[in-house]
Design a protein around this motif. Structure first.
Motif, PDB file in Angstrom:
ATOM      1  N   ASN A   1     -14.662   0.934   1.710  1.00 25.02           N
ATOM      2  CA  ASN A   1     -13.954   1.796   2.744  1.00 25.02           C
ATOM      3  C   ASN A   1     -14.041   3.328   2.661  1.00 25.02           C
ATOM      4  O   ASN A   1     -14.202   4.041   3.165  1.00 25.02           O
ATOM      5  N   PHE A   2     -13.877   3.579   1.121  1.00 24.87           N
ATOM      6  CA  PHE A   2     -14.127   4.971   0.881  1.00 24.87           C
ATOM      7  C   PHE A   2     -15.531   5.542   1.269  1.00 24.87           C
ATOM      8  O   PHE A   2     -15.791   6.632   1.524  1.00 24.87           O
ATOM      9  N   VAL A   3     -16.728   4.656   0.866  1.00 29.47           N
ATOM     10  CA  VAL A   3     -17.918   4.962   1.033  1.00 29.47           C
ATOM     11  C   VAL A   3     -18.160   5.331   2.629  1.00 29.47           C
ATOM     12  O   VAL A   3     -18.846   6.174   2.917  1.00 29.47           O
TER      13      VAL A   3
ATOM     14  N   GLY B   1     -13.099   9.739   8.047  1.00 26.78           N
ATOM     15  CA  GLY B   1     -12.460  10.730   7.820  1.00 26.78           C
ATOM     16  C   GLY B   1     -10.999  10.815   8.531  1.00 26.78           C
ATOM     17  O   GLY B   1     -10.348  11.834   8.470  1.00 26.78           O
ATOM     18  N   GLY B   2     -10.798   9.652   9.294  1.00 26.14           N
ATOM     19  CA  GLY B   2      -9.625   9.520  10.006  1.00 26.14           C
ATOM     20  C   GLY B   2      -8.493   9.090   8.990  1.00 26.14           C
ATOM     21  O   GLY B   2      -8.698   8.767   7.909  1.00 26.14           O
ATOM     22  N   THR B   3      -7.305   9.445   9.772  1.00 22.41           N
ATOM     23  CA  THR B   3      -6.156   8.911   8.883  1.00 22.41           C
ATOM     24  C   THR B   3      -5.923   7.406   8.576  1.00 22.41           C
ATOM     25  O   THR B   3      -5.445   7.010   7.422  1.00 22.41           O
ATOM     26  N   ARG B   4      -6.419   6.398   9.814  1.00 18.23           N
ATOM     27  CA  ARG B   4      -6.532   5.203   9.461  1.00 18.23           C
ATOM     28  C   ARG B   4      -7.417   4.681   8.360  1.00 18.23           C
ATOM     29  O   ARG B   4      -7.020   3.907   7.617  1.00 18.23           O
TER      30      ARG B   4
ATOM     31  N   LYS C   1      -5.505   5.532   5.052  1.00 15.88           N
ATOM     32  CA  LYS C   1      -4.313   4.722   4.783  1.00 15.88           C
ATOM     33  C   LYS C   1      -4.768   3.391   4.423  1.00 15.88           C
ATOM     34  O   LYS C   1      -4.246   2.559   3.619  1.00 15.88           O
ATOM     35  N   MET C   2      -5.962   2.727   4.960  1.00 14.73           N
ATOM     36  CA  MET C   2      -6.585   1.549   4.453  1.00 14.73           C
ATOM     37  C   MET C   2      -6.944   1.615   3.040  1.00 14.73           C
ATOM     38  O   MET C   2      -6.877   0.816   2.494  1.00 14.73           O
ATOM     39  N   ILE C   3      -7.739   2.783   2.572  1.00 20.24           N
ATOM     40  CA  ILE C   3      -8.108   2.960   1.374  1.00 20.24           C
ATOM     41  C   ILE C   3      -7.237   2.983   0.531  1.00 20.24           C
ATOM     42  O   ILE C   3      -7.025   2.299  -0.517  1.00 20.24           O
ATOM     43  N   VAL C   4      -6.005   3.623   0.602  1.00 24.82           N
ATOM     44  CA  VAL C   4      -4.624   3.469  -0.212  1.00 24.82           C
ATOM     45  C   VAL C   4      -4.126   2.225  -0.358  1.00 24.82           C
ATOM     46  O   VAL C   4      -3.722   1.675  -1.270  1.00 24.82           O
ATOM     47  N   ILE C   5      -3.933   1.531   0.604  1.00 27.08           N
ATOM     48  CA  ILE C   5      -3.377   0.200   0.551  1.00 27.08           C
ATOM     49  C   ILE C   5      -4.196  -0.579  -0.211  1.00 27.08           C
ATOM     50  O   ILE C   5      -3.745  -1.395  -0.895  1.00 27.08           O
TER      51      ILE C   5
END
Length: 64
Positions: A24-26, A30-33, A36-40
């Motif tokens: 997901n990071f790659v 650039g959206g907030t969604r 959030k998914m990357i952090v979760i």
């Protein structure tokens, strides 16, 4: 024995979570969604991975 199996399962799930965070990071747009998914994914992946590694490391083998 059961704790080691559970530790392996947690470690694999944690590794998959970390891989999902990296993917997901790659591919992030650039959206907030996506942030959030990357952090979760990363946090859950780390929790599962390190708890699984702890179970594997701290479980002693019983002699047969």
């Amino acid at each position: 024995m059961e704790k080691r199996v559970l530790g392996v399962i947690f470690t694999v799930l944690g590794a998959l979570g970390l891989v999902m965070a990296a993917v997901n990071f790659v591919n992030a747009g650039g959206g907030t969604r996506s942030v959030k998914m990357i952090v979760i994914y990363a946090l859950l992946g780390m929790v599962f991975f390190f708890s699984g590694m702890g179970l594997i490391r701290n479980t002693k083998d019983r002699p047969s």
